[in-house]
Design a protein around this motif. Structure first.
Motif, PDB file in Angstrom:
ATOM      1  N   MET A 103       0.838  -1.190   0.000  1.00 20.23           N
ATOM      2  CA  MET A 103       0.000   0.000   0.000  1.00 20.23           C
ATOM      3  C   MET A 103       0.880   1.250   0.000  1.00 20.23           C
ATOM      4  SD  MET A 103      -2.983  -1.525   0.216  1.00 20.23           S
ATOM      5  CE  MET A 103      -4.179  -0.290   0.691  1.00 20.23           C
ATOM      6  N   VAL A 104       0.365   2.339  -0.498  1.00 16.24           N
ATOM      7  CA  VAL A 104       1.029   3.637  -0.441  1.00 16.24           C
ATOM      8  C   VAL A 104       0.155   4.536   0.414  1.00 16.24           C
ATOM      9  CG1 VAL A 104       1.867   5.621  -1.749  1.00 16.24           C
ATOM     10  CG2 VAL A 104       2.072   3.313  -2.713  1.00 16.24           C
ATOM     11  N   VAL A 105       0.758   5.099   1.470  1.00 13.20           N
ATOM     12  CA  VAL A 105       0.028   5.934   2.425  1.00 13.20           C
ATOM     13  C   VAL A 105       0.018   7.376   1.942  1.00 13.20           C
ATOM     14  CG1 VAL A 105      -0.045   6.755   4.812  1.00 13.20           C
ATOM     15  CG2 VAL A 105       0.696   4.413   4.319  1.00 13.20           C
ATOM     16  N   ASP A 106      -1.153   7.981   1.942  1.00 15.86           N
ATOM     17  CA  ASP A 106      -1.310   9.402   1.644  1.00 15.86           C
ATOM     18  C   ASP A 106      -1.655  10.086   2.959  1.00 15.86           C
ATOM     19  OD1 ASP A 106      -2.234  11.957   0.965  1.00 15.86           O
ATOM     20  OD2 ASP A 106      -2.999  11.263  -0.963  1.00 15.86           O
ATOM     21  N   VAL A 107      -0.646  10.650   3.618  1.00 13.60           N
ATOM     22  CA  VAL A 107      -0.811  11.262   4.936  1.00 13.60           C
ATOM     23  C   VAL A 107      -1.788  12.421   4.875  1.00 13.60           C
ATOM     24  CG1 VAL A 107       0.392  12.473   6.798  1.00 13.60           C
ATOM     25  CG2 VAL A 107       1.475  10.530   5.664  1.00 13.60           C
ATOM     26  N   CYS A 108      -1.669  13.225   3.857  1.00 16.48           N
ATOM     27  CA  CYS A 108      -2.490  14.411   3.711  1.00 16.48           C
ATOM     28  C   CYS A 108      -3.979  14.058   3.695  1.00 16.48           C
ATOM     29  CB  CYS A 108      -2.094  15.133   2.424  1.00 16.48           C
ATOM     30  SG  CYS A 108      -2.858  16.723   2.174  1.00 16.48           S
ATOM     31  N   CYS A 109      -4.341  13.009   2.985  1.00 13.08           N
ATOM     32  CA  CYS A 109      -5.742  12.613   2.847  1.00 13.08           C
ATOM     33  C   CYS A 109      -6.175  11.561   3.867  1.00 13.08           C
ATOM     34  CB  CYS A 109      -5.986  12.048   1.453  1.00 13.08           C
ATOM     35  SG  CYS A 109      -5.740  13.252   0.144  1.00 13.08           S
ATOM     36  N   LYS A 110      -5.209  11.049   4.643  1.00 13.84           N
ATOM     37  CA  LYS A 110      -5.480   9.991   5.624  1.00 13.84           C
ATOM     38  C   LYS A 110      -6.116   8.779   4.944  1.00 13.84           C
ATOM     39  CE  LYS A 110      -5.604  13.188   9.356  1.00 13.84           C
ATOM     40  NZ  LYS A 110      -6.337  14.132  10.098  1.00 13.84           N
ATOM     41  N   LYS A 111      -5.470   8.391   3.847  1.00 15.63           N
ATOM     42  CA  LYS A 111      -5.918   7.247   3.055  1.00 15.63           C
ATOM     43  C   LYS A 111      -4.704   6.456   2.617  1.00 15.63           C
ATOM     44  CE  LYS A 111     -10.062   9.358   1.220  1.00 15.63           C
ATOM     45  NZ  LYS A 111     -10.938   9.473   0.075  1.00 15.63           N
ATOM     46  N   MET A 112      -4.959   5.282   2.078  1.00 14.89           N
ATOM     47  CA  MET A 112      -3.913   4.483   1.452  1.00 14.89           C
ATOM     48  C   MET A 112      -4.543   3.685   0.327  1.00 14.89           C
ATOM     49  SD  MET A 112      -3.266   1.429   4.269  1.00 14.89           S
ATOM     50  CE  MET A 112      -3.161   2.445   5.720  1.00 14.89           C
ATOM     51  N   GLU A 113      -3.729   3.320  -0.637  1.00 15.48           N
ATOM     52  CA  GLU A 113      -4.203   2.436  -1.691  1.00 15.48           C
ATOM     53  C   GLU A 113      -3.060   1.601  -2.210  1.00 15.48           C
ATOM     54  OE1 GLU A 113      -4.543   5.047  -5.718  1.00 15.48           O
ATOM     55  OE2 GLU A 113      -6.128   5.333  -4.235  1.00 15.48           O
ATOM     56  N   GLY A 114      -3.423   0.462  -2.756  1.00 17.50           N
ATOM     57  CA  GLY A 114      -2.431  -0.463  -3.269  1.00 17.50           C
ATOM     58  C   GLY A 114      -3.109  -1.715  -3.778  1.00 17.50           C
ATOM     59  N   SER A 115      -2.423  -2.861  -3.582  1.00 18.76           N
ATOM     60  CA  SER A 115      -2.964  -4.105  -4.122  1.00 18.76           C
ATOM     61  C   SER A 115      -2.325  -5.320  -3.452  1.00 18.76           C
ATOM     62  CB  SER A 115      -2.715  -4.181  -5.628  1.00 18.76           C
ATOM     63  OG  SER A 115      -1.327  -4.263  -5.897  1.00 18.76           O
ATOM     64  N   TYR A 116      -2.896  -6.464  -3.763  1.00 18.10           N
ATOM     65  CA  TYR A 116      -2.317  -7.750  -3.426  1.00 18.10           C
ATOM     66  C   TYR A 116      -0.999  -7.822  -4.187  1.00 18.10           C
ATOM     67  CZ  TYR A 116      -2.120 -12.853  -2.903  1.00 18.10           C
ATOM     68  OH  TYR A 116      -1.746 -14.140  -2.605  1.00 18.10           O
ATOM     69  N   ARG A 117       0.069  -8.196  -3.501  1.00 19.11           N
ATOM     70  CA  ARG A 117       1.409  -8.176  -4.108  1.00 19.11           C
ATOM     71  C   ARG A 117       1.444  -8.988  -5.408  1.00 19.11           C
ATOM     72  NH1 ARG A 117       6.395  -8.955  -0.368  1.00 19.11           N
ATOM     73  NH2 ARG A 117       6.048  -6.725  -0.120  1.00 19.11           N
ATOM     74  N   GLY A 118       1.931  -8.328  -6.453  1.00 16.58           N
ATOM     75  CA  GLY A 118       2.085  -8.973  -7.745  1.00 16.58           C
ATOM     76  C   GLY A 118       0.843  -8.935  -8.620  1.00 16.58           C
ATOM     77  N   TYR A 119      -0.268  -8.416  -8.097  1.00 20.68           N
ATOM     78  CA  TYR A 119      -1.523  -8.373  -8.838  1.00 20.68           C
ATOM     79  C   TYR A 119      -2.145  -6.981  -8.716  1.00 20.68           C
ATOM     80  CZ  TYR A 119      -0.974 -13.405  -8.837  1.00 20.68           C
ATOM     81  OH  TYR A 119      -0.477 -14.673  -9.000  1.00 20.68           O
ATOM     82  N   TRP A 123      -6.970  -4.543  -6.412  1.00 21.40           N
ATOM     83  CA  TRP A 123      -6.765  -3.315  -5.645  1.00 21.40           C
ATOM     84  C   TRP A 123      -7.340  -3.389  -4.236  1.00 21.40           C
ATOM     85  CZ3 TRP A 123     -11.151  -1.024  -3.892  1.00 21.40           C
ATOM     86  CH2 TRP A 123     -12.341  -1.336  -4.555  1.00 21.40           C
ATOM     87  N   ARG A 124      -6.761  -2.548  -3.388  1.00 24.83           N
ATOM     88  CA  ARG A 124      -7.245  -2.328  -2.019  1.00 24.83           C
ATOM     89  C   ARG A 124      -7.148  -0.838  -1.740  1.00 24.83           C
ATOM     90  NH1 ARG A 124      -7.933  -6.876  -3.193  1.00 24.83           N
ATOM     91  NH2 ARG A 124      -7.860  -8.733  -1.890  1.00 24.83           N
ATOM     92  N   ARG A 125      -8.081  -0.330  -0.945  1.00 23.10           N
ATOM     93  CA  ARG A 125      -8.052   1.066  -0.488  1.00 23.10           C
ATOM     94  C   ARG A 125      -8.440   1.077   0.977  1.00 23.10           C
ATOM     95  NH1 ARG A 125     -11.193   2.034  -5.527  1.00 23.10           N
ATOM     96  NH2 ARG A 125      -9.625   2.572  -7.073  1.00 23.10           N
ATOM     97  N   ALA A 126      -7.963   2.077   1.687  1.00 21.58           N
ATOM     98  CA  ALA A 126      -8.334   2.211   3.094  1.00 21.58           C
ATOM     99  C   ALA A 126      -8.386   3.690   3.464  1.00 21.58           C
ATOM    100  CB  ALA A 126      -7.337   1.476   3.991  1.00 21.58           C
TER     101      ALA A 126
END
Length: 155
Positions: A103-119, A123-126
């Motif tokens: 995941m990549v954390v976006d501190v400013c927006c208090k969010k993160m997004e990324g994916s299952y490794r290799g796929y 996607w995943r978001r939080a």
């Protein structure tokens, strides 16, 4: 999407501000985040005491996950002995048999997004939901305790 692709910085006295290319106030087209786009990721994830809880979403729905300040990762819907690590703004979640998530954390927006490794298409978001009021242990009856006291199981 809130994760910034472009960031510029400007100095204001002793402080650097990052300006992301989206607006948080709907007014002037960009946002100011003190300290730069990567700073504060660890503080955001760890929270002010025990850790933080996040609303985790994927194609199949959403549920709450927890990031303990001690590096524990927990989900009441999918309990596993899991951990998280952070390098800059890059967060890795080792979720036992459910896989590894980058995941990549976006501190400013208090969010993160990324994916299952290799796929990347998996996607995943939080989004930050708040502070934790309990800690997890793998030794107690149902996987966690509240401030060091055995949990009753009622939440």
């Amino acid at each position: 999407m809130c994760i910034r692709d472009r960031v510029s910085t400007q100095s204001t006295g002793n402080h650097k501000l990052a300006m992301c290319d989206h607006s948080h106030d709907g007014e002037h087209g960009h946002s100011h985040c003190a300290g730069g786009p990567d700073s504060g990721a660890e503080a955001l994830i760890k929270g002010s005491n025990l850790g933080t809880k996040w609303l985790w979403s994927y194609e199949g729905g959403e549920f709450e996950v927890e990031f303990g300040a001690n590096g524990e990762f927990f989900c009441h819907d999918y309990p596993r002995h899991s951990h998280w690590t952070l390098e800059g703004k890059n967060l890795t979640i080792e979720w036992e048999d459910l896989g590894t998530y980058d995941m990549v954390v976006d501190v400013c927006c208090k969010k993160m997004e990324g994916s299952y490794r290799g796929y990347p298409e998996d996607w995943r978001r939080a989004t930050l939901a708040g502070e934790l009021d309990h800690v997890h242990s793998h030794d107690d009856a149902h996987g966690h305790s509240h401030d060091g006291v055995q949990c009753s199981g009622h939440h």
